[in-house]
Enzyme design. Structure first.
Site, PDB file in Angstrom:
ATOM      1  N   SER A 133     -19.170   9.917   6.002  1.00 11.82           N
ATOM      2  CA  SER A 133     -18.682  11.219   5.545  1.00 11.82           C
ATOM      3  C   SER A 133     -19.821  12.213   5.325  1.00 11.82           C
ATOM      4  O   SER A 133     -20.927  11.854   4.920  1.00 11.82           O
ATOM      5  CB  SER A 133     -17.918  11.040   4.231  1.00 11.82           C
ATOM      6  N   LYS A 144      -4.623   9.389   0.600  1.00 11.42           N
ATOM      7  CA  LYS A 144      -4.162  10.702   0.125  1.00 11.42           C
ATOM      8  C   LYS A 144      -2.736  10.669  -0.423  1.00 11.42           C
ATOM      9  O   LYS A 144      -2.375  11.471  -1.271  1.00 11.42           O
ATOM     10  CB  LYS A 144      -4.261  11.734   1.239  1.00 11.42           C
ATOM     11  N   ASN A 196      -5.965  15.499  -1.942  1.00 10.29           N
ATOM     12  CA  ASN A 196      -7.333  15.230  -1.470  1.00 10.29           C
ATOM     13  C   ASN A 196      -8.373  15.557  -2.534  1.00 10.29           C
ATOM     14  O   ASN A 196      -9.560  15.351  -2.318  1.00 10.29           O
ATOM     15  CB  ASN A 196      -7.632  15.982  -0.163  1.00 10.29           C
ATOM     16  N   ASP A 235      -6.678  20.687   1.618  1.00 10.68           N
ATOM     17  CA  ASP A 235      -6.714  20.626   3.092  1.00 10.68           C
ATOM     18  C   ASP A 235      -5.979  21.819   3.701  1.00 10.68           C
ATOM     19  O   ASP A 235      -6.400  22.341   4.742  1.00 10.68           O
ATOM     20  CB  ASP A 235      -6.044  19.333   3.587  1.00 10.68           C
ATOM     21  N   GLY A 240      -0.905  12.372   6.473  1.00 11.62           N
ATOM     22  CA  GLY A 240      -1.247  13.216   5.330  1.00 11.62           C
ATOM     23  C   GLY A 240      -1.710  14.615   5.711  1.00 11.62           C
ATOM     24  O   GLY A 240      -1.220  15.611   5.178  1.00 11.62           O
ATOM     25  N   ASN A 242       5.145  12.886  16.861  1.00  8.29           N
ATOM     26  CA  ASN A 242       4.455  11.746  16.246  1.00  8.29           C
ATOM     27  C   ASN A 242       4.856  10.430  16.892  1.00  8.29           C
ATOM     28  O   ASN A 242       5.973  10.274  17.376  1.00  8.29           O
ATOM     29  CB  ASN A 242       4.757  11.683  14.738  1.00  8.29           C
ATOM     30  N   ARG A 243       3.900   9.501  16.922  1.00  8.22           N
ATOM     31  CA  ARG A 243       4.153   8.182  17.504  1.00  8.22           C
ATOM     32  C   ARG A 243       5.314   7.499  16.787  1.00  8.22           C
ATOM     33  O   ARG A 243       6.218   6.975  17.417  1.00  8.22           O
ATOM     34  CB  ARG A 243       2.868   7.337  17.374  1.00  8.22           C
ATOM     35  N   GLY A 292     -13.069  20.292  13.759  1.00 11.80           N
ATOM     36  CA  GLY A 292     -12.651  20.092  12.373  1.00 11.80           C
ATOM     37  C   GLY A 292     -13.737  20.298  11.321  1.00 11.80           C
ATOM     38  O   GLY A 292     -13.460  20.205  10.127  1.00 11.80           O
TER      39      GLY A 292
HETATM   40  P1  NAP Z   1      -3.077   9.397   8.458  1.00 18.82           P
HETATM   41  O1  NAP Z   1      -2.234   9.833   7.322  1.00 18.82           O
HETATM   42  O2  NAP Z   1      -3.488   7.960   8.560  1.00 18.82           O
HETATM   43  O3  NAP Z   1      -2.269   9.799   9.818  1.00 18.82           O
HETATM   44  C1  NAP Z   1      -2.727   9.371  11.084  1.00 18.82           C
HETATM   45  C2  NAP Z   1      -1.858   9.985  12.160  1.00 18.82           C
HETATM   46  O4  NAP Z   1      -2.395   9.586  13.438  1.00 18.82           O
HETATM   47  C3  NAP Z   1      -0.404   9.522  12.151  1.00 18.82           C
HETATM   48  O5  NAP Z   1       0.430  10.567  12.548  1.00 18.82           O
HETATM   49  C4  NAP Z   1      -0.417   8.408  13.206  1.00 18.82           C
HETATM   50  O6  NAP Z   1       0.836   8.159  13.788  1.00 18.82           O
HETATM   51  C5  NAP Z   1      -1.345   9.017  14.229  1.00 18.82           C
HETATM   52  N1  NAP Z   1      -1.909   8.028  15.154  1.00 18.82           N
HETATM   53  C6  NAP Z   1      -2.841   7.087  14.875  1.00 18.82           C
HETATM   54  N2  NAP Z   1      -3.100   6.358  15.983  1.00 18.82           N
HETATM   55  C7  NAP Z   1      -2.309   6.856  16.972  1.00 18.82           C
HETATM   56  C8  NAP Z   1      -2.122   6.527  18.345  1.00 18.82           C
HETATM   57  N3  NAP Z   1      -2.799   5.535  18.928  1.00 18.82           N
HETATM   58  N4  NAP Z   1      -1.235   7.245  19.069  1.00 18.82           N
HETATM   59  C9  NAP Z   1      -0.550   8.268  18.501  1.00 18.82           C
HETATM   60  N5  NAP Z   1      -0.673   8.620  17.186  1.00 18.82           N
HETATM   61  C10 NAP Z   1      -1.549   7.921  16.443  1.00 18.82           C
HETATM   62  O7  NAP Z   1      -4.433  10.224   8.536  1.00 18.82           O
HETATM   63  P2  NAP Z   1      -4.690  11.740   8.027  1.00 18.82           P
HETATM   64  O8  NAP Z   1      -5.200  11.722   6.647  1.00 18.82           O
HETATM   65  O9  NAP Z   1      -3.498  12.544   8.321  1.00 18.82           O
HETATM   66  O10 NAP Z   1      -5.921  12.143   8.967  1.00 18.82           O
HETATM   67  C11 NAP Z   1      -5.750  12.309  10.373  1.00 18.82           C
HETATM   68  C12 NAP Z   1      -7.054  12.776  11.007  1.00 18.82           C
HETATM   69  O11 NAP Z   1      -7.393  14.073  10.534  1.00 18.82           O
HETATM   70  C13 NAP Z   1      -8.263  11.885  10.709  1.00 18.82           C
HETATM   71  O12 NAP Z   1      -9.011  11.746  11.882  1.00 18.82           O
HETATM   72  C14 NAP Z   1      -9.046  12.656   9.687  1.00 18.82           C
HETATM   73  O13 NAP Z   1     -10.429  12.398   9.741  1.00 18.82           O
HETATM   74  C15 NAP Z   1      -8.753  14.090  10.120  1.00 18.82           C
HETATM   75  N6  NAP Z   1      -8.895  15.024   8.992  1.00 18.82           N
HETATM   76  C16 NAP Z   1      -9.808  16.021   9.106  1.00 18.82           C
HETATM   77  C17 NAP Z   1      -9.961  16.912   8.064  1.00 18.82           C
HETATM   78  C18 NAP Z   1     -10.980  18.009   8.190  1.00 18.82           C
HETATM   79  O14 NAP Z   1     -11.288  18.629   7.168  1.00 18.82           O
HETATM   80  N7  NAP Z   1     -11.450  18.301   9.370  1.00 18.82           N
HETATM   81  C19 NAP Z   1      -9.200  16.791   6.887  1.00 18.82           C
HETATM   82  C20 NAP Z   1      -8.283  15.771   6.823  1.00 18.82           C
HETATM   83  C21 NAP Z   1      -8.137  14.864   7.884  1.00 18.82           C
HETATM   84  P3  NAP Z   1       1.879   7.095  13.092  1.00 18.82           P
HETATM   85  O15 NAP Z   1       2.599   7.856  12.023  1.00 18.82           O
HETATM   86  O16 NAP Z   1       2.735   6.672  14.222  1.00 18.82           O
HETATM   87  O17 NAP Z   1       1.031   5.976  12.540  1.00 18.82           O
END
Ligand code: NAP
Length: 295
Positions: free
Chosen positions: A15, A66, A87, A102, A130, A151-152, A258
């Protein structure tokens, strides 16, 4: 004796937050240390309980906690409650408050770095986890014309769109022509090309493409699916550019990574913990410097 703010997640070792948050704390000469706390799932409850100790001021919360932290807190800010994800944790009068910055970070970066006005636009969000929840509520509040969540796990997209629809109904009764049209689609719908054809903005809220993960090197979209002139905003910030953004550029789209969102969500968190104005320029340059130095 210094006070502490932690980043709670699993894993957290790659991070950038500790670098740019510490730079902001040092700028204000605050005797506060921002540390990365890698917490395994069985230790989450005790880690949150530890925040109640006098030396701790609060925390950031990242993947995968989260949503899991919600029942462990005393109070939830309205936006965090609406989004259903926290967050940022702030201790106030010995009570743990949950916030979601976020949404703010996403929108600030969209305006300032993406130069994109979301009102009246057609948007497709990939993912329903999240951060997709934060992004979707932020876009509805900015009055996008349409929002498609793909979404998947289709049920998760459906739950999110149901929540968005009731929010829209409750917040703008009687003004239906101004409402965002919200739709949930299964992941397979992406293969037809129609889903993305007319949109102005695509936001990747999945983990696909993240460095150091099993999805490193992958893109959620193939090049022929990406329309020209659309803005592709990938919330994954490491690597730069992500495989999705490389393809988007080749397809003639505009791109936004991002990293700016990461800093802007941190700006809002910093101000919640300290009550001081965040030194944004210092935080951005420290984040870029730390990113460039990462292995
Ligand atoms: P999360 O709650 O674990 O959600 C992950 C998402 O990815 C779900 O919709 C999941 O689908 C999908 N996914 C994972 N593998 C997949 C695949 N092989 N095919 C299709 N869909 C897939 O995670 P999150 O907290 O929302 O974070 C998501 C991403 O955003 C992370 O990479 C994180 O680092 C990034 N992020 C960036 C910031 C920033 O400030 N830039 C802030 C927050 C998060 P399912 O529901 O089907 O499992």
């Amino acid at each position: 004796m210094p006070k502490f703010i932690g980043l709670i997640g699993y894993p957290v070792k790659h991070s950038l937050s500790p670098y740019f948050q510490q730079a902001a704390l040092d700028y204000h000469h605050l005797d506060i240390r921002y540390e990365a706390w890698e917490i395994s799932p069985e230790k989450l409850e005790s880690a949150i309980a530890k925040l109640r100790e006098a030396q701790n001021l609060g925390a950031n919360v990242t993947v995968p906690y989260k949503e899991a932290v919600l029942p462990l807190l005393d109070e939830l800010d309205d936006l965090a409650n609406l989004i259903g994800a926290v967050n940022t944790i702030v201790k106030r009068d010995d009570r743990l408050w949950g916030f979601n910055t976020d949404a703010y970070g996403f929108i600030e970066a969209l305006y300032k770095e993406g130069h994109f006005e979301p009102a009246g636009k057609e948007v497709v969000v990939l993912g329903a986890g999240g951060v997709a929840r934060a992004v979707s509520f932020a876009l509805v509040q900015r009055k996008v014309k349409s929002l498609v969540i793909v979404n998947r796990t289709f049920e998760r997209a459906k739950t999110l769109t149901d929540g968005l629809k009731s929010y829209i109904r409750d917040s703008s009764p009687g003004s239906r022509e101004l409402e965002t049209k919200v739709t949930a689609l299964p992941w397979q719908s992406l293969s037809s090309g129609e889903t993305l054809e007319h949109c102005h903005l695509i936001v990747n809220c999945t983990t696909i493409g993240m460095k150091y993960s099993s999805q490193e090197g992958q893109s959620p979209l193939s090049i022929e699916l990406i329309p020209q002139n659309v803005l592709v905003y990938d919330l994954v910030y490491n690597p730069w550019p992500t495989p999705l953004l490389q393809l988007a550029k080749e397809a003639g789209a505009n791109i936004l990574g991002g990293l700016a969102m990461l800093v802007y969500q941190g700006v809002a968190s910093f101000e919640l913990w300290t009550g001081r104005k965040a030194p944004i320029d210092i935080m951005i340059s420290k984040a870029i410097e730390a990113f460039q130095e990462m292995p």
